[in-house]
Write a protein that holds these residues in place. Sequence first.
Motif, PDB file in Angstrom:
ATOM      1  N   ALA A  18       0.831  -1.214   0.000  1.00  0.00           N
ATOM      2  CA  ALA A  18       0.000   0.000   0.000  1.00  0.00           C
ATOM      3  C   ALA A  18       0.862   1.259   0.000  1.00  0.00           C
ATOM      4  CB  ALA A  18      -0.927  -0.021   1.211  1.00  0.00           C
ATOM      5  N   ARG A  19       1.921   1.266   0.789  1.00  0.00           N
ATOM      6  CA  ARG A  19       2.789   2.447   0.863  1.00  0.00           C
ATOM      7  C   ARG A  19       3.573   2.630  -0.440  1.00  0.00           C
ATOM      8  NH1 ARG A  19       6.402   2.417   5.978  1.00  0.00           N
ATOM      9  NH2 ARG A  19       6.767   4.558   5.274  1.00  0.00           N
ATOM     10  N   VAL A  20       4.030   1.522  -1.012  1.00  0.00           N
ATOM     11  CA  VAL A  20       4.731   1.603  -2.300  1.00  0.00           C
ATOM     12  C   VAL A  20       3.793   2.137  -3.374  1.00  0.00           C
ATOM     13  CG1 VAL A  20       5.632   0.156  -4.175  1.00  0.00           C
ATOM     14  CG2 VAL A  20       6.525  -0.117  -1.852  1.00  0.00           C
ATOM     15  N   ARG A  21       2.575   1.625  -3.401  1.00  0.00           N
ATOM     16  CA  ARG A  21       1.612   2.110  -4.387  1.00  0.00           C
ATOM     17  C   ARG A  21       1.346   3.609  -4.210  1.00  0.00           C
ATOM     18  NH1 ARG A  21      -4.288  -0.405  -6.008  1.00  0.00           N
ATOM     19  NH2 ARG A  21      -4.796   1.176  -7.549  1.00  0.00           N
ATOM     20  N   GLU A  22       1.231   4.051  -2.982  1.00  0.00           N
ATOM     21  CA  GLU A  22       0.980   5.464  -2.707  1.00  0.00           C
ATOM     22  C   GLU A  22       2.107   6.336  -3.250  1.00  0.00           C
ATOM     23  OE1 GLU A  22       0.402   8.414   1.177  1.00  0.00           O
ATOM     24  OE2 GLU A  22       0.375   6.231   1.417  1.00  0.00           O
ATOM     25  N   GLU A  23       3.348   5.892  -3.056  1.00  0.00           N
ATOM     26  CA  GLU A  23       4.487   6.664  -3.562  1.00  0.00           C
ATOM     27  C   GLU A  23       4.496   6.685  -5.096  1.00  0.00           C
ATOM     28  OE1 GLU A  23       6.560   8.535  -2.004  1.00  0.00           O
ATOM     29  OE2 GLU A  23       6.017   7.993   0.049  1.00  0.00           O
ATOM     30  N   LEU A  24       4.261   5.541  -5.716  1.00  0.00           N
ATOM     31  CA  LEU A  24       4.291   5.460  -7.179  1.00  0.00           C
ATOM     32  C   LEU A  24       3.170   6.286  -7.807  1.00  0.00           C
ATOM     33  CD1 LEU A  24       5.080   1.656  -7.661  1.00  0.00           C
ATOM     34  CD2 LEU A  24       6.657   3.584  -7.960  1.00  0.00           C
ATOM     35  N   ALA A  25       2.047   6.372  -7.094  1.00  0.00           N
ATOM     36  CA  ALA A  25       0.893   7.099  -7.636  1.00  0.00           C
ATOM     37  C   ALA A  25       1.141   8.598  -7.760  1.00  0.00           C
ATOM     38  CB  ALA A  25      -0.341   6.841  -6.769  1.00  0.00           C
ATOM     39  N   ARG A  26       2.231   9.088  -7.181  1.00  0.00           N
ATOM     40  CA  ARG A  26       2.571  10.499  -7.340  1.00  0.00           C
ATOM     41  C   ARG A  26       2.930  10.810  -8.795  1.00  0.00           C
ATOM     42  NH1 ARG A  26       3.852  12.709  -2.182  1.00  0.00           N
ATOM     43  NH2 ARG A  26       4.019  11.092  -0.574  1.00  0.00           N
ATOM     44  N   ARG A  27       3.354   9.767  -9.525  1.00  0.00           N
ATOM     45  CA  ARG A  27       3.768  10.001 -10.911  1.00  0.00           C
ATOM     46  C   ARG A  27       3.035   9.114 -11.906  1.00  0.00           C
ATOM     47  NH1 ARG A  27       9.815   9.082 -13.554  1.00  0.00           N
ATOM     48  NH2 ARG A  27       9.257   9.816 -15.640  1.00  0.00           N
ATOM     49  N   PHE A  28       2.610   7.922 -11.481  1.00  0.00           N
ATOM     50  CA  PHE A  28       2.073   6.926 -12.402  1.00  0.00           C
ATOM     51  C   PHE A  28       0.612   6.612 -12.095  1.00  0.00           C
ATOM     52  CE2 PHE A  28       6.613   5.993 -11.704  1.00  0.00           C
ATOM     53  CZ  PHE A  28       7.092   6.011 -12.997  1.00  0.00           C
ATOM     54  N   ARG A  29      -0.059   6.063 -13.093  1.00  0.00           N
ATOM     55  CA  ARG A  29      -1.372   5.446 -12.898  1.00  0.00           C
ATOM     56  C   ARG A  29      -1.113   3.976 -12.610  1.00  0.00           C
ATOM     57  NH1 ARG A  29      -4.335   6.191 -18.096  1.00  0.00           N
ATOM     58  NH2 ARG A  29      -2.306   6.735 -18.979  1.00  0.00           N
ATOM     59  N   VAL A  30      -1.286   3.584 -11.363  1.00  0.00           N
ATOM     60  CA  VAL A  30      -0.792   2.297 -10.875  1.00  0.00           C
ATOM     61  C   VAL A  30      -1.901   1.256 -10.791  1.00  0.00           C
ATOM     62  CG1 VAL A  30       0.420   1.135  -8.990  1.00  0.00           C
ATOM     63  CG2 VAL A  30       0.946   3.537  -9.516  1.00  0.00           C
ATOM     64  N   THR A  31      -1.599   0.068 -11.283  1.00  0.00           N
ATOM     65  CA  THR A  31      -2.418  -1.111 -11.003  1.00  0.00           C
ATOM     66  C   THR A  31      -1.529  -2.145 -10.332  1.00  0.00           C
ATOM     67  OG1 THR A  31      -1.985  -2.061 -13.199  1.00  0.00           O
ATOM     68  CG2 THR A  31      -3.983  -0.732 -12.942  1.00  0.00           C
ATOM     69  N   VAL A  32      -2.077  -2.867  -9.372  1.00  0.00           N
ATOM     70  CA  VAL A  32      -1.312  -3.855  -8.605  1.00  0.00           C
ATOM     71  C   VAL A  32      -1.780  -5.253  -8.985  1.00  0.00           C
ATOM     72  CG1 VAL A  32      -0.743  -4.704  -6.302  1.00  0.00           C
ATOM     73  CG2 VAL A  32      -0.980  -2.242  -6.700  1.00  0.00           C
ATOM     74  N   HIS A  33      -0.819  -6.126  -9.251  1.00  0.00           N
ATOM     75  CA  HIS A  33      -1.105  -7.511  -9.622  1.00  0.00           C
ATOM     76  C   HIS A  33      -0.303  -8.414  -8.682  1.00  0.00           C
ATOM     77  CE1 HIS A  33      -2.723  -5.910 -13.446  1.00  0.00           C
ATOM     78  NE2 HIS A  33      -1.716  -5.059 -13.335  1.00  0.00           N
ATOM     79  N   VAL A  34      -0.991  -9.272  -7.944  1.00  0.00           N
ATOM     80  CA  VAL A  34      -0.338 -10.083  -6.917  1.00  0.00           C
ATOM     81  C   VAL A  34      -0.268 -11.531  -7.371  1.00  0.00           C
ATOM     82  CG1 VAL A  34      -0.399 -10.837  -4.515  1.00  0.00           C
ATOM     83  CG2 VAL A  34      -1.177  -8.534  -5.121  1.00  0.00           C
ATOM     84  N   GLY A  35       0.941 -12.083  -7.323  1.00  0.00           N
ATOM     85  CA  GLY A  35       1.155 -13.490  -7.648  1.00  0.00           C
ATOM     86  C   GLY A  35       1.709 -14.225  -6.446  1.00  0.00           C
ATOM     87  N   SER A  36       1.382 -15.496  -6.335  1.00  0.00           N
ATOM     88  CA  SER A  36       1.834 -16.280  -5.184  1.00  0.00           C
ATOM     89  C   SER A  36       2.825 -17.368  -5.561  1.00  0.00           C
ATOM     90  CB  SER A  36       0.628 -16.917  -4.486  1.00  0.00           C
ATOM     91  OG  SER A  36      -0.089 -17.749  -5.395  1.00  0.00           O
ATOM     92  N   SER A  37       3.178 -17.468  -6.839  1.00  0.00           N
ATOM     93  CA  SER A  37       4.149 -18.467  -7.294  1.00  0.00           C
ATOM     94  C   SER A  37       4.961 -17.871  -8.435  1.00  0.00           C
ATOM     95  CB  SER A  37       3.433 -19.734  -7.766  1.00  0.00           C
ATOM     96  OG  SER A  37       2.747 -19.487  -8.988  1.00  0.00           O
ATOM     97  N   PRO A  38       6.153 -18.424  -8.705  1.00  0.00           N
ATOM     98  CA  PRO A  38       6.954 -17.912  -9.822  1.00  0.00           C
ATOM     99  C   PRO A  38       6.219 -17.958 -11.154  1.00  0.00           C
ATOM    100  CG  PRO A  38       8.316 -19.277  -8.400  1.00  0.00           C
ATOM    101  CD  PRO A  38       6.913 -19.425  -7.907  1.00  0.00           C
ATOM    102  N   ASP A  39       5.490 -19.032 -11.408  1.00  0.00           N
ATOM    103  CA  ASP A  39       4.772 -19.138 -12.680  1.00  0.00           C
ATOM    104  C   ASP A  39       3.666 -18.087 -12.786  1.00  0.00           C
ATOM    105  OD1 ASP A  39       6.359 -21.219 -13.521  1.00  0.00           O
ATOM    106  OD2 ASP A  39       4.959 -22.781 -12.898  1.00  0.00           O
ATOM    107  N   GLU A  40       2.983 -17.823 -11.674  1.00  0.00           N
ATOM    108  CA  GLU A  40       1.922 -16.814 -11.708  1.00  0.00           C
ATOM    109  C   GLU A  40       2.517 -15.419 -11.899  1.00  0.00           C
ATOM    110  OE1 GLU A  40      -2.094 -15.509  -9.233  1.00  0.00           O
ATOM    111  OE2 GLU A  40      -0.565 -16.740  -8.247  1.00  0.00           O
ATOM    112  N   VAL A  41       3.640 -15.142 -11.249  1.00  0.00           N
ATOM    113  CA  VAL A  41       4.323 -13.862 -11.439  1.00  0.00           C
ATOM    114  C   VAL A  41       4.718 -13.688 -12.901  1.00  0.00           C
ATOM    115  CG1 VAL A  41       6.489 -12.634 -10.949  1.00  0.00           C
ATOM    116  CG2 VAL A  41       5.132 -13.589  -9.065  1.00  0.00           C
TER     117      VAL A  41
END
Length: 302
Positions: free
Chosen positions: A24-47
């Motif tokens: 959440a904090r990383v997204r908040e910082e990035l949103a100062r410059r970018f339009r951010v979407t977050v994608h969460v993976g739980s395995s190397p293949d999903e990432v």
Amino acid sequence: MKAFPTLALIVNSGAGRVRPSSVARVREELARRFRVTVHVGSSPDEVARLARQAAREAEVVVAFGGDGTASRVAAGVVGSDAVFSALPGGSTNHVARLLGFPADPVRAARLLAGPARFRFLDVGRVDAERILLFLGGTGIDGTIVRDAPPSAKRFFAWRTYLVPGLRHLLDGPWPFTVEVDGIQHVVRARSVLLANGSFLVHPYFRLGPAIDPSDGLLDVLILHPPHLVGWLELFAWTALGRLWRSRYVASYRGRRVVVRAATPVPAEIDGDSWIGITELAVTVEPRALRALVPAFVRGVGE
């Protein structure tokens, strides 16, 4: 780059230092410059799958995890129009350090959201979906990565590798045929390292005197200490930041490297374990990865 470009943040939920609060904090910082979407993976293949999809839709694709996450995300970005970057969230964070980011992911995100520039990096092509971005190896190196408990990385970071390292110190040596640009070297070694990055754990602990992640070459280090005393000598040179000076290290450089073993040997690519392989082939794709890095911070090797 236009104002407020699109950015896909690829998060490895299993990485050692990734928490919902830090995302959440990383997204908040990035949103100062970018339009951010977050994608969460739980395995190397999903990432890897999320990264390939994001590279088709976003202008910037950022890995948030360890070196394995960065490597998987970079593999999805190579060949696309997207730009790559990596924030530290794992146990060693070699790739984030290479790009010039600090160890704290929120501070790193703040830098990425500020003035930035492009840096071009080589990648080592392993197969259609895998690349070597920083460091890989066979032998003890692969065994250590295999036996390091993932749960312990959350608390002990790179120190997690110390216990399996000591346990397997005298494993081998294994007979290898190491082919560098068509020239074969038959060796008995404890470990064969393939290095696109120039250091281990900290930039002070350099692997070679002139390793450059954008020179179109892959560096090969063959570690062959015959006994415990040999390891102690090798560690002493490592502590001095001069690993390559040890008489128990042989070094080569080339554009294509193939490591062959007569029997299956543990291996790892950017911190992701391969249980046992008989051949590891890596071909350099020069400056194939375009990375977004802080404008006023020099990364390792620059």
